[in-house]
Design an enzyme around this catalytic site. Structure first.
Site, PDB file in Angstrom:
ATOM      1  N   VAL A  17      16.952   8.573  -1.127  1.00  0.00           N
ATOM      2  CA  VAL A  17      17.786   7.430  -1.530  1.00  0.00           C
ATOM      3  C   VAL A  17      18.579   7.801  -2.789  1.00  0.00           C
ATOM      4  CG1 VAL A  17      17.711   5.077  -2.500  1.00  0.00           C
ATOM      5  CG2 VAL A  17      16.301   5.641  -0.500  1.00  0.00           C
ATOM      6  N   GLY A  35       0.844  -1.205   0.000  1.00  0.00           N
ATOM      7  CA  GLY A  35       0.000   0.000   0.000  1.00  0.00           C
ATOM      8  C   GLY A  35       0.874   1.247   0.000  1.00  0.00           C
ATOM      9  N   GLY A  53       5.576  -1.815   3.835  1.00  0.00           N
ATOM     10  CA  GLY A  53       5.135  -2.353   5.123  1.00  0.00           C
ATOM     11  C   GLY A  53       5.593  -3.783   5.341  1.00  0.00           C
ATOM     12  N   ASP A  54       4.846  -4.537   6.134  1.00  0.00           N
ATOM     13  CA  ASP A  54       5.342  -5.865   6.537  1.00  0.00           C
ATOM     14  C   ASP A  54       5.486  -6.840   5.368  1.00  0.00           C
ATOM     15  OD1 ASP A  54       2.606  -6.065   6.318  1.00  0.00           O
ATOM     16  OD2 ASP A  54       2.331  -7.248   8.140  1.00  0.00           O
ATOM     17  N   ARG A 108     -17.441  16.593  13.013  1.00  0.00           N
ATOM     18  CA  ARG A 108     -17.850  17.156  14.313  1.00  0.00           C
ATOM     19  C   ARG A 108     -18.813  18.346  14.115  1.00  0.00           C
ATOM     20  NH1 ARG A 108     -15.730  17.551  19.612  1.00  0.00           N
ATOM     21  NH2 ARG A 108     -14.015  16.137  19.181  1.00  0.00           N
ATOM     22  N   ARG A 147      -5.590  -1.985   8.892  1.00  0.00           N
ATOM     23  CA  ARG A 147      -5.572  -3.445   8.776  1.00  0.00           C
ATOM     24  C   ARG A 147      -5.872  -4.072  10.143  1.00  0.00           C
ATOM     25  NH1 ARG A 147      -3.831  -6.192   4.270  1.00  0.00           N
ATOM     26  NH2 ARG A 147      -2.668  -4.423   3.487  1.00  0.00           N
ATOM     27  N   ASP A 167       2.492  -0.331  12.172  1.00  0.00           N
ATOM     28  CA  ASP A 167       2.270  -1.597  12.863  1.00  0.00           C
ATOM     29  C   ASP A 167       3.507  -2.492  12.896  1.00  0.00           C
ATOM     30  OD1 ASP A 167       2.343  -2.076  10.158  1.00  0.00           O
ATOM     31  OD2 ASP A 167       0.599  -3.399  10.120  1.00  0.00           O
ATOM     32  N   ASP A 169      -0.132   2.352   8.657  1.00  0.00           N
ATOM     33  CA  ASP A 169      -0.623   1.576   9.805  1.00  0.00           C
ATOM     34  C   ASP A 169       0.255   1.696  11.050  1.00  0.00           C
ATOM     35  OD1 ASP A 169      -2.452   0.745   7.911  1.00  0.00           O
ATOM     36  OD2 ASP A 169      -1.523  -1.225   7.598  1.00  0.00           O
ATOM     37  N   THR A 186       4.267   2.632   5.840  1.00  0.00           N
ATOM     38  CA  THR A 186       2.859   2.224   5.876  1.00  0.00           C
ATOM     39  C   THR A 186       2.116   3.141   6.831  1.00  0.00           C
ATOM     40  OG1 THR A 186       1.298   0.563   6.713  1.00  0.00           O
ATOM     41  CG2 THR A 186       3.551   0.371   7.522  1.00  0.00           C
ATOM     42  N   LYS A 188     -24.112  16.307  26.110  1.00  0.00           N
ATOM     43  CA  LYS A 188     -23.266  16.358  24.905  1.00  0.00           C
ATOM     44  C   LYS A 188     -24.151  16.591  23.685  1.00  0.00           C
ATOM     45  CE  LYS A 188     -19.313  13.619  26.331  1.00  0.00           C
ATOM     46  NZ  LYS A 188     -18.005  13.378  25.744  1.00  0.00           N
ATOM     47  N   ARG A 241       1.102  -5.087  -5.057  1.00  0.00           N
ATOM     48  CA  ARG A 241       1.317  -6.249  -4.183  1.00  0.00           C
ATOM     49  C   ARG A 241       1.500  -7.426  -5.125  1.00  0.00           C
ATOM     50  NH1 ARG A 241      -0.592  -4.007   0.721  1.00  0.00           N
ATOM     51  NH2 ARG A 241      -2.439  -2.719   0.495  1.00  0.00           N
TER      52      ARG A 241
HETATM   53  O1  F6P Z   1      -1.500  -1.353   4.907  1.00  0.00           O
HETATM   54  C1  F6P Z   1      -1.998  -0.138   4.456  1.00  0.00           C
HETATM   55  C2  F6P Z   1      -3.479  -0.240   4.193  1.00  0.00           C
HETATM   56  O2  F6P Z   1      -3.951   1.046   3.815  1.00  0.00           O
HETATM   57  C3  F6P Z   1      -4.316  -0.779   5.340  1.00  0.00           C
HETATM   58  O3  F6P Z   1      -4.581   0.185   6.322  1.00  0.00           O
HETATM   59  C4  F6P Z   1      -5.542  -1.258   4.614  1.00  0.00           C
HETATM   60  O4  F6P Z   1      -6.194  -2.284   5.313  1.00  0.00           O
HETATM   61  C5  F6P Z   1      -4.964  -1.776   3.313  1.00  0.00           C
HETATM   62  O5  F6P Z   1      -3.728  -1.129   3.117  1.00  0.00           O
HETATM   63  C6  F6P Z   1      -5.849  -1.558   2.115  1.00  0.00           C
HETATM   64  O6  F6P Z   1      -5.255  -2.164   1.026  1.00  0.00           O
HETATM   65  P1  F6P Z   1      -5.748  -1.957  -0.487  1.00  0.00           P
HETATM   66  O7  F6P Z   1      -5.304  -0.593  -0.923  1.00  0.00           O
HETATM   67  O8  F6P Z   1      -5.067  -3.025  -1.234  1.00  0.00           O
HETATM   68  O9  F6P Z   1      -7.240  -2.058  -0.458  1.00  0.00           O
END
Ligand code: F6P
Length: 332
Positions: free
Chosen positions: A23, A11, A102-103, A155, A172, A130, A128, A126, A214, A72
């Site tokens: 780089v 992503g 990412g991972d 809001r 994710r 994570d 995320d 990423t 509220k 991917r």
């Molecule tokens: O890992 C990044 C991310 O944006 C996640 O937060 C999300 O679940 C996923 O990629 C969405 O992937 P795609 O763009 O393939 O739908």
């Protein structure tokens, strides 16, 4: 080392462009040639390479997405796919690689290091945030600010109509992005996969919030939350939509749902993302020049360093319970 490759994978994340720029320019500064690989590992397999010069990365520091494009790649997960990639890299004379992602992307980088004779360094990218071994992954700050901007706007209308709003955020399996955006945005409720909750508690808190005076209820929910909805026949994979329906049915309150989706992944990188991306990109090139391999550049306590890719993938970035608790207290 004479020629390095650089790719972005998985992503996209705001900050990838400034990282690629760093780089390329750091490598040129050290008299290295640079090859850009298009669409991540897919481009490695398909030999989609471009020569990167100083001006190839001009005017991208402020742009979201990635100029190198991303994908991917299923094929790269197979040994035969990786062999094709290796042959292409050898033919192009690439003797070091920087992977930004990412991972999933880091798993690919680890496979290259373990199976092929091309030292590869990862840069965490990423929204995320994570990954283990780093406080920061590129894109997080921009995404958090994007959520915040949406939350501020929601809001306004939520207050005018005295409504309940459920806002679903990306991440994710991780609730980190939702938690931090929720704290920054003053959400009444933050629902993330790492912390158990019941639908009864949520309904009760919304109702008592309106009773206390509220004018709205803003609930941030991470896309990875599943457990409380698994038993619902109507659950279609969006915890936000499911929660909206439950609240409407159980409380009778006027409730709207906003699934923020991919807008969270776009936009000009914030200053934080640009600064950290610039520092990480330079560090990745220096690590290759120093003869390092299988490392991920990291950011810990405001310092740029590195760790084993293996360690970054071992564990997930943990939720800080103090932050969760603080958000809960402040939403009284
Ligand atoms: O890992 C990044 C991310 O944006 C996640 O937060 C999300 O679940 C996923 O990629 C969405 O992937 P795609 O763009 O393939 O739908």
């Amino acid at each position: 080392m004479e020629k390095i490759g650089v790719l972005t994978s998985g992503g996209d994340a705001p900050g990838m462009n400034p990282a690629v720029r760093s780089v390329v320019r750091t490598a040129i500064y050290h008299d290295l040639e640079v090859v850009g690989i298009k669409r991540g590992y897919a481009g490695l397999i398909e030999n989609d390479f471009i020569e990167m010069k100083r001006n190839s990365v001009a005017d991208i520091i402020h742009r979201g997405g990635t100029k190198l494009l991303t994908a991917r790649s299923e094929e790269f997960k197979s040994k035969s796919g990786r062999e094709k990639a290796f042959k292409n890299m050898q033919a192009a004379g690439i003797d070091g690689l920087v992977v930004i992602g990412g991972d999933g992307s880091l798993k690919g980088a680890r496979a290259i290091n373990n199976e092929l004779d091309i030292p590869t360094i990862g840069i965490p990218g990423t929204i995320d945030n994570d990954l283990a071994c780093t406080d920061y992954t590129l894109g997080f700050d921009t995404a958090m600010n994007t959520i915040l901007d949406s939350l501020n706007k929601i809001r306004d209308t939520a207050t005018s109509h005295e409504r309940t709003f459920v806002i679903e955020c990306m991440g994710r399996d991780s609730g980190y992005l939702t938690l931090m955006a929720g704290l920054a945005g003053g959400a009444e409720f933050i629902l993330i996969p790492e912390i158990d909750f019941t639908l009864e508690e949520v309904n009760k808190k919304i109702v008592s919030g309106f009773e206390k005076g509220k004018l709205h209820s803003l609930i941030l929910i991470a896309e990875g939350v599943e457990k409380p909805f698994e038993h619902l026949s109507k659950y279609n994979g969006s915890p936000g939509m499911a929660l909206g329906e439950v609240i409407r049915e159980e409380t009778g309150l006027e409730t709207r749902v906003s699934v923020l989706g991919h807008l969270q992944r776009g936009g000009s990188p914030t200053a934080t993302d640009r600064v950290i991306a610039s520092r990480m990109g330079a560090k990745a090139v220096e690590l290759l020049i120093d003869g390092q391999r299988n490392k991920m550049v990291n950011y810990l306590q405001h310092s740029i360093g590195y760790c084993e890719i293996d360690d970054a993938l071992k564990d997930e970035h943990k939720i800080d319970m103090d932050i969760y608790e603080l958000a809960r207290i402040l939403s009284l």
